[in-house]
Design an enzyme around this catalytic site. Structure first.
Site, mmCIF file in Angstrom:
data_model
loop_
_atom_site.group_PDB
_atom_site.id
_atom_site.type_symbol
_atom_site.label_atom_id
_atom_site.label_comp_id
_atom_site.label_asym_id
_atom_site.label_seq_id
_atom_site.Cartn_x
_atom_site.Cartn_y
_atom_site.Cartn_z
ATOM 1 C CG HIS A 86 -0.401 0.205 2.537
ATOM 2 N ND1 HIS A 86 -0.249 1.449 3.106
ATOM 3 C CD2 HIS A 86 0.059 -0.682 3.456
ATOM 4 C CE1 HIS A 86 0.264 1.326 4.314
ATOM 5 N NE2 HIS A 86 0.471 0.038 4.555
ATOM 6 C CG ASP A 88 -3.069 4.066 2.306
ATOM 7 O OD1 ASP A 88 -2.634 2.999 1.796
ATOM 8 O OD2 ASP A 88 -3.800 4.076 3.310
ATOM 9 C CG ASP A 117 2.740 1.262 7.839
ATOM 10 O OD1 ASP A 117 2.325 0.535 6.923
ATOM 11 O OD2 ASP A 117 2.016 1.641 8.795
ATOM 12 C CD GLU A 151 -2.709 -1.142 5.745
ATOM 13 O OE1 GLU A 151 -2.547 -2.122 6.499
ATOM 14 O OE2 GLU A 151 -2.363 0.025 6.076
ATOM 15 C CD GLU A 152 -1.520 2.980 7.517
ATOM 16 O OE1 GLU A 152 -2.214 2.707 8.507
ATOM 17 O OE2 GLU A 152 -0.333 2.628 7.383
ATOM 18 C CG ASP A 175 2.179 -3.178 5.809
ATOM 19 O OD1 ASP A 175 2.957 -2.362 6.330
ATOM 20 O OD2 ASP A 175 0.952 -3.002 5.758
ATOM 21 C CG HIS A 438 1.123 4.358 12.369
ATOM 22 N ND1 HIS A 438 -0.195 3.978 12.622
ATOM 23 C CD2 HIS A 438 1.398 3.879 11.132
ATOM 24 C CE1 HIS A 438 -0.677 3.303 11.589
ATOM 25 N NE2 HIS A 438 0.287 3.237 10.679
#
Length: 465
Positions: A86, A88, A117, A151-152, A175, A438
């Protein structure tokens, strides 16, 4: 056997430069710029086009499904091996040493939102497929790098993709962590809301923390009225000092604003962060005279959720020795006088936990205070048998290249691997490495990125040969 690491080293300059360019594109969900062909906003579409255009120019077959998701394909055959990525990323937040989309290299690390990520690993997977292609290795199956864009948030990308495209027979998602993730927890985003009345005048005009269910809120603020600024300043600054926190107080006479800074972390391990919203709610509960609605909201946060990511206080705790704990992350907190109150929970539970029982306990708790429940998203637990050929192949690759045992582990995170009937997460973090996903100053080690690309190249070849 091919020297996979040497093949990556041959392409290092181009690989790292492309990774930096890819990371410089701010691909955060922005529904304000969403339109046909760009369902998740302009930035994500720009990043998506960058990757698909690059693949097209370099001789791969590419397909775009209205900007929701696409794929990059190489090889021949009826069967398909999927590599699910992903592009995003979560919002960047504050506290970065260098700009979050500068992709600066310092001390052998690339620092950027999405570095670990999942844009750095996505580029590693792309270069892995490029290596297989340029080595002219014979494949009996097609390999598809499937590119997700949501995905997020709500996984609307893969939902759309698999409505239109065939599911690969097997595959992996870069991931998570090495060696092999064979099991992932169930993940549910629950929103509890209540319309606030125009009754007794309160002290809290507005309170807000968090932007995503799956992130520990780093910043929180509250706007107060009807309080004495000097007293609030004194008690709030003492609270900050006592708890080793950062924050501020400002006022204009009639209103006072409190700001509190916590520490962001991934919602799969909320205990690694400091939830700014819960910490500010605790101060408000203990130091501000509240009306009944305010007292209900803020005391709930303090008494039942502060410093309890396992659900012990609510009676929803559950532990599986191999597959982990139930966790709860309060990622979205809102209170608006004469408006609405909201508590958004990211609930994660291992296979074996009774989701219906967990949900009922949470719903019963909030219903007592007249809060309404809505499930925003729910993915059930996912697992692949350790004896499955996919797991055995990934283990063979990992052990051959690293010399270490390929242990199968379970995680609290959710990857696109669960979109496949036979899917596992495979890297990019190596054992013992810090997971900065994150968080401010998210990074990936250049050395680890190259090692991951070598593992992905061999895995692709072994699964598709």
């Amino acid at each position: 056997m091919a020297d996979w690491q040497a093949e990556v080293e041959k392409r290092e300059t181009e690989f790292i430069s492309d990774t930096q360019d890819f990371l410089k594109i701010k691909s955060v969900l922005d529904e304000s710029t969403a339109q046909a062909g760009s369902p998740f906003g302009r930035g994500i579409r720009e990043c998506y086009d960058w990757l698909l255009n690059k693949a097209d120019k370099e001789g791969f077959t590419v397909k775009d499904l209205e900007g929701y998701a696409g794929h990059i394909e190489f090889g021949d055959g009826e069967e398909i091996v999927g590599v699910l990525c992903h592009i995003d990323v979560v919002p960047e937040g504050e506290g970065w040493t260098s700009p979050p989309f500068a992709a600066e290299i310092r001390d052998g690390r690339i620092y950027a939102r999405g570095a670990i990520d999942d844009k750095g690993p996505t580029m590693a997977a792309y270069y892995a497929l490029k290596i297989v292609k340029e080595m002219n290795l014979p494949l009996k199956k097609r390999v598809r790098i499937i590119i997700g864009t949501d995905e997020e948030s709500q996984w609307r990308c893969v939902s759309h993709y698999f409505k239109l495209e065939r599911m690969p027979e097997t595959g992996f998602a870069p991931d998570a962590v090495f060696p092999i993730i064979y099991a992932e927890k169930g993940i549910c985003d629950l929103s509890y809301t209540k319309d606030l009345t125009n009754g007794e005048k309160g002290a809290v005009l507005e309170f807000r923390a968090g932007e995503r269910f799956n992130m520990v809120p780093e910043q929180a603020f509250a706007v107060l009225q009807g309080v004495i600024q000097e007293e609030v300043e004194k008690s709030f600054n003492f609270y900050l000092e006592k708890n080793h926190l950062q924050g501020s107080v400002s006022g204009n006479g009639s209103e006072i604003r409190l700001n509190l800074t916590g520490k962001s972390a991934h919602g799969l391990e909320p205990e690694k962060g400091l939830n700014s919203g819960l910490l500010l709610a605790a101060y408000i509960t203990d130091h501000i005279k509240l009306n009944a609605e305010e007292e209900t909201y803020f005391s709930m946060l303090k008494n039942f959720f502060l410093e309890d990511s396992r659900g012990e206080k609510l009676g929803i705790a559950h532990t599986d020795e191999e597959k982990g704990h139930v966790t709860q992350n309060l990622g979205i907190l809102r209170y608006k006088a004469e408006g609405k109150a909201e508590i958004g929970i990211n609930l994660r539970y291992p296979e074996g936990a009774d989701f219906s029982a967990l949900q009922h306990k949470l719903n019963d708790f909030f219903t007592e205070s007249s809060y309404q429940a809505v499930i925003k998203a729910h993915e059930k637990p996912h697992a692949v048998e350790k004896s499955h050929p996919l797991i055995k192949t990934l283990a063979k690759v990992y052990e051959e290249q690293t010399g270490d045992e390929a242990e199968c582990i379970a995680i609290g995170g959710g990857t696109y691997a669960r979109s496949l009937k036979a899917g596992a997460a495979f890297g990019p973090l190596f054992p013992g490495e810090e997971d900065a996903a994150h968080q401010a100053d998210e990074y990936i080690s250049v050395a680890s990125l190259k090692k991951a690309a070598a593992l992905y190249a061999q895995a692709i070849y072994e699964l598709a040969r």
